[in-house]
Design an enzyme around this catalytic site. Structure first.
Site, PDB file in Angstrom:
ATOM      1  N   GLU A 182      42.186  41.299  33.338  1.00 25.99           N
ATOM      2  CA  GLU A 182      42.615  41.821  34.649  1.00 25.99           C
ATOM      3  C   GLU A 182      44.116  41.704  34.868  1.00 25.99           C
ATOM      4  OE1 GLU A 182      40.286  40.002  37.780  1.00 25.99           O
ATOM      5  OE2 GLU A 182      38.730  41.525  37.492  1.00 25.99           O
ATOM      6  N   GLU A 251      32.627  43.675  34.553  1.00 30.04           N
ATOM      7  CA  GLU A 251      32.220  42.640  35.523  1.00 30.04           C
ATOM      8  C   GLU A 251      31.579  43.295  36.736  1.00 30.04           C
ATOM      9  OE1 GLU A 251      35.257  39.758  36.606  1.00 30.04           O
ATOM     10  OE2 GLU A 251      35.844  39.471  34.508  1.00 30.04           O
TER      11      GLU A 251
HETATM   12  C1  GAL Z   1      37.470  38.286  38.273  1.00 29.35           C
HETATM   13  C2  GAL Z   1      37.834  37.528  36.988  1.00 29.35           C
HETATM   14  C3  GAL Z   1      36.681  36.624  36.559  1.00 29.35           C
HETATM   15  C4  GAL Z   1      36.197  35.808  37.721  1.00 29.35           C
HETATM   16  C5  GAL Z   1      35.820  36.727  38.869  1.00 29.35           C
HETATM   17  C6  GAL Z   1      35.328  36.027  40.089  1.00 29.35           C
HETATM   18  O1  GAL Z   1      38.585  38.823  38.855  1.00 29.35           O
HETATM   19  O2  GAL Z   1      38.128  38.440  35.957  1.00 29.35           O
HETATM   20  O3  GAL Z   1      37.111  35.801  35.521  1.00 29.35           O
HETATM   21  O4  GAL Z   1      37.194  34.938  38.104  1.00 29.35           O
HETATM   22  O5  GAL Z   1      36.930  37.459  39.255  1.00 29.35           O
HETATM   23  O6  GAL Z   1      34.213  35.280  39.806  1.00 29.35           O
END
Ligand code: GAL
Length: 840
Positions: A182, A251
């Site tokens: 990110e 994600e």
């Molecule tokens: C995203 C990040 C993950 C985790 C998530 C929140 O932005 O890539 O590693 O931190 O947020 O759980």
């Protein structure tokens, strides 16, 4: 050509040698990842190996496979593997190779997110703190010292995987890797160097020749051949930066993380399923749940500050490894429905048409196959749509999946899967402890000295920043000062007139004067603490502590902590102020008890003779206990204690903080899944302690004689500690006449009429158990949720006895939701069947 031929023979030989082998030429095109020449629709889920134990891995991975996953995704945590520069550790929960092989043994693929920046609510985002002390280093930018270290670690991991032949190109399970994480979200803060850094990272990763594609998430400018992927609650509108790259979602948040002092977030499965179906509707072919099993932040691994020890995440598999139902089951059904469409999905781009306001159809038609997705993206009204000459009802905020462009296999808002309400059964810690110990309590203790007690204490002018001072060797840093009060100084007039003014960057502090706790603070603090001083010598001891180092945001590594001052003594009456910041303070990194190795329980100093001290700050407690019988997962209920860390047989189960409650407002009784979700939309547990239960992995326990050690900072009563074993309480299902048939019975043969029709399916999840009682059953218009169903205006009188007859004594039962089963208690009304049962 020769290369491919060799690969095929090589893979065939490997296949003979190993039970599971992957053959793998992994590439990609506009539609999908291509594995061995075949485009694939892939369902992935995150399981971070150190957040569970190697003993739990096979079961978690089997449950993932049963849930319809093809891929397991994990970050690689640099600070776990290289706690000291050039000293690597891959033992126990850190055994990355074993984890990857366990996934392979189950026949699943791996997406290895090497980062090495992870974020992940993990201490310091996964960076080792020693990195911070390299001269001239700047993290995550075009900086030579940083790039050299990042490259060394990335190459080390790639090399380890290659040595073990774990890349798909070598016959292993790894089909994908990630570099950075990110960075696009923070790049602008790093100026023009951001671009050259990302180009360097891409080239560096590519040069490692893993033979499988690399991705960068949230990186719109990811250079070829790196695939830029999407992270978020919804990614249906996402487009990769080249039409040669597939649309991938790395994600998809199954819930959200918990913080100490915060409420418990959850994400309704109807919304999660909607997001997944929308993604596949609009051209996606790879999606990953973050998290599929969240697990536990053992030890001091949590980031933050203030990330809780539980990393449950409301994931489909809960912290303890038990299926969260109906979340796991409904998503399993979604995965089956999507997989029924795979051939059509990978064959072509969708043709998207509007069926009215907020109503959208996407059709994948190629050759003889056709799959369609019908969506109602409106948040208020259910709709009936006409599609290909048939009529379909679409609840608001839902997608129907039609694997043959005609029959509905699944609607994301209609859950066929049963609900399971977990229950914790409590029992005392002290089953059978020798009562001679500690006056019958079974506890012994050692006081942690207030202020300086270690030989390695040192003196420095002015208040110091904490992370630079402790290098995160411990959560604790003592700031200590002696001051002399002469009889005629204003501070003495009476105790209440003097305040100690402390300014701290956090994360928490406890202030002591003359050995007594006078005040505490959480977070960034600017506090006036009333104190009483005496004529002559006085001692000010400030205990500053970190609760997980910052893990996110631009330049997060530079976020400081500790009592950076000013620190002042103020006499309130006449306004006199003495600035203590300019004095020489004495510092101690860590606790005496840490130096003595008390976490393991050793030491001859444990006291069990006098009365057990309770509600006293800074004290170590120890006891012995037997494991609760059986094999249900175990938690310790810390209600009664304050804040600290706990160890079982020398292994840290994490920081505990059961007195820190979430604010009162912000939780609603129920959360409407219709409409865009965000992390503050659906909250529970408001006004209650954020975390009272702490997971103790079964494999850390012997049947008897286990040692539990606590370090308690604030004060509590350890005799109140109890076990909670995680069990399944009620089993429920609520299915209407308009639900699709169970997806397992799906068939394209619509003429046969042999479809089961809407069905309530109940199955006891634990082998050997049968349905022992049916607490509630109603066919008609029942209301409420599992554990609280009630009859509606319309209800069939025979429902309870019919369900009892069909289910009691069986491991599983299925009951048709139809007037054929129950008769019709209200003609012309759409009816449903709600059942609550239990298994023993
Ligand atoms: C995203 C990040 C993950 C985790 C998530 C929140 O932005 O890539 O590693 O931190 O947020 O759980």
């Amino acid at each position: 050509m020769r290369g491919t031929g060799f690969l095929l023979v090589f893979c065939w030989v490997l296949g003979l040698l190993a039970s599971t082998s992957f053959c793998g030429n992994v590439t990609y095109d506009h539609r999908a990842l291509v594995i061995d020449g075949k485009r694939r629709v892939l369902i992935s889920g995150s399981i971070h190996y150190p957040r569970s134990t190697p003993e739990m891995w096979p079961d978690l991975i089997r449950k993932s496979k049963d849930g319809g996953l093809d891929v397991i995704e994990t970050y690689v945590f640099w600070n776990l593997h290289e706690p000291v520069r050039n000293q690597y550790d891959f033992e126990g929960r850190k055994d990355l190779v074993k984890f990857v092989k366990t996934v392979a043994d189950a026949g699943l693929y791996v997406h290895l997110r090497i980062g090495p920046y992870a974020c992940a609510e993990w201490n310091y985002g996964g960076f080792p703190v020693w990195l911070h002390f390299i001269p001239g280093i700047q993290f995550r930018t075009d900086n030579e010292p940083f790039k050299a270290e990042m490259k060394r670690f990335t190459a080390k991991i790639v090399d380890l995987m290659q040595q073990e032949k774990l890349y798909a190109s070598q016959g292993g399970p790894i089909i994908l890797s990630q570099i950075e994480n990110e960075y696009g979200n923070v790049a602008s803060a790093y100026g023009p160097a951001a671009k050259s850094y990302i180009n360097w990272a891409a080239a560096m990763a590519t040069s490692l020749d893993t033979g499988v594609p690399w991705v960068m998430c949230q990186q719109a400018d990811a250079p070829d051949p790196i695939i830029n992927t999407c992270n978020g609650f919804y990614c249906d509108q996402f487009k990769p930066n080249s039409n040669k790259k597939p649309k991938m979602w790395t994600e998809n948040y199954s819930g959200w993380f918990l913080s100490f002092g915060g409420p418990v977030p959850y994400r309704p499965v109807e919304d999660l399923a909607f997001a997944v179906a929308r993604f596949f509707q609009l051209g996606g072919t790879f999606q990953n749940y973050y998290m599929y099993h969240g697990g536990t932040n053992f030890g001091r691994t949590s980031g933050g500050p203030f990330i809780s020890t539980s990393y449950d995440y409301d994931a489909p598999i809960d912290e303890y490894g038990i299926l969260r139902q109906p979340k796991w089951g409904h998503l399993k059904d979604v995965h089956k429905a999507v997989k029924l469409c795979e051939e059509a999905l990978v064959g072509t781009d969708p043709t998207v048409t509007s069926l009215g306001q907020n109503l959208e159809a996407a059709v994948y038609k190629t050759g003889s196959v056709c799959a369609a997705f019908l969506a109602n993206v409106g948040t208020q009204s259910d709709a009936t749509v006409n599609f290909n000459g048939n009529s379909y009802s679409l609840p608001a905020w839902s997608v129907s999946i039609l694997p043959d462009c005609k029959n509905v296999a699944l609607n994301t808002a209609k859950i066929n899967s049963a609900t399971m309400i977990p229950s914790f059964s409590h029992q005392s810690l002290k089953g059978n402890i020798d009562s001679s110990e500690a006056l019958g309590s079974g506890w012994s203790w050692i006081n942690e000295p207030v202020g300086i007690s270690k030989d390695d204490a040192f003196v420095k002018l002015g208040p110091l920043e904490q992370i630079n001072t402790t290098a995160d060797k411990s959560d604790y840093l003592w700031y200590s000062l002696g001051i002399e009060i002469k009889g005629d100084e204003p501070f003495l007039e009476d105790g209440s007139q003097t305040v100690l003014h402390v300014e701290s960057l956090g994360h928490a502090l406890h202030a002591f004067t003359n050995g007594k706790l006078v005040g505490s603070g959480i977070g960034k603090v600017s506090e006036d603490i009333p104190i009483a001083l005496v004529t002559g010598k006085n001692k000010i001891d400030l205990l500053s502590l970190t609760v997980g180092l910052q893990n996110s945001g631009a330049f997060f590594d530079k976020t400081g902590a500790g009592i950076t001052g000013p620190v002042k003594l103020k006499g309130i009456k006449n306004g006199t102020t003495v600035d203590l910041s300019s004095q020489e303070w004495t510092y101690q990194v860590g606790l005496k008890g840490e130096e003595l190795g008390l976490p393991s329980g050793s030491s001859s100093q444990w006291d069990s003779k006098s009365t057990l001290p309770k509600n006293q700050p800074l004290i170590w407690y120890k006891t012995k206990f037997d494991a609760p019988a059986g094999s249900d997962p175990v938690a310790l209920d810390f209600t009664g204690l304050g804040k600290g860390e706990a160890w079982v047989n020398g292994q840290s189960i994490g920081r505990y903080w059961p007195v820190y409650a979430s604010p009162n407002g912000g939780c609603a009784d129920s959360c409407n899944y219709q409409g865009p979700y965000d992390s503050s939309k659906c909250l529970s547990n408001c006004g209650k302690p954020s975390q009272t239960l702490y997971h103790v992995p079964r494999s850390w326990l012997q049947s008897s004689g286990n040692t539990l050690v606590l370090f308690e900072e604030i004060g509590g009563d350890p005799t109140k500690l109890s076990f909670a074993t995680r069990q399944i309480g009620s089993l429920c299902s609520h299915v209407s006449e308009s639900h699709p048939s169970p997806i397992d019975t799906w068939s394209t043969d619509s003429t046969s009429g042999s479809k089961l029709g809407p069905t309530v399916l109940l199955e006891c999840p634990i082998p050997g158990q049968v349905i022992s009682s049916v607490k509630f059953a109603s066919f008609g218009t029942p209301r409420g949720t599992c554990g609280g169903y009630s009859h509606g205006q319309c209800s069939s009188r025979t429902a309870l006895s019919i369900v009892q007859k069909a289910c009691i004594g069986s491991k599983s039962c299925g009951i048709g939701v139809s007037v054929n089963t129950f008769g019709d208690p209200c003609i012309g009304v759409t009816k449903s069947l709600a059942v609550e049962a239990s298994c023993t």
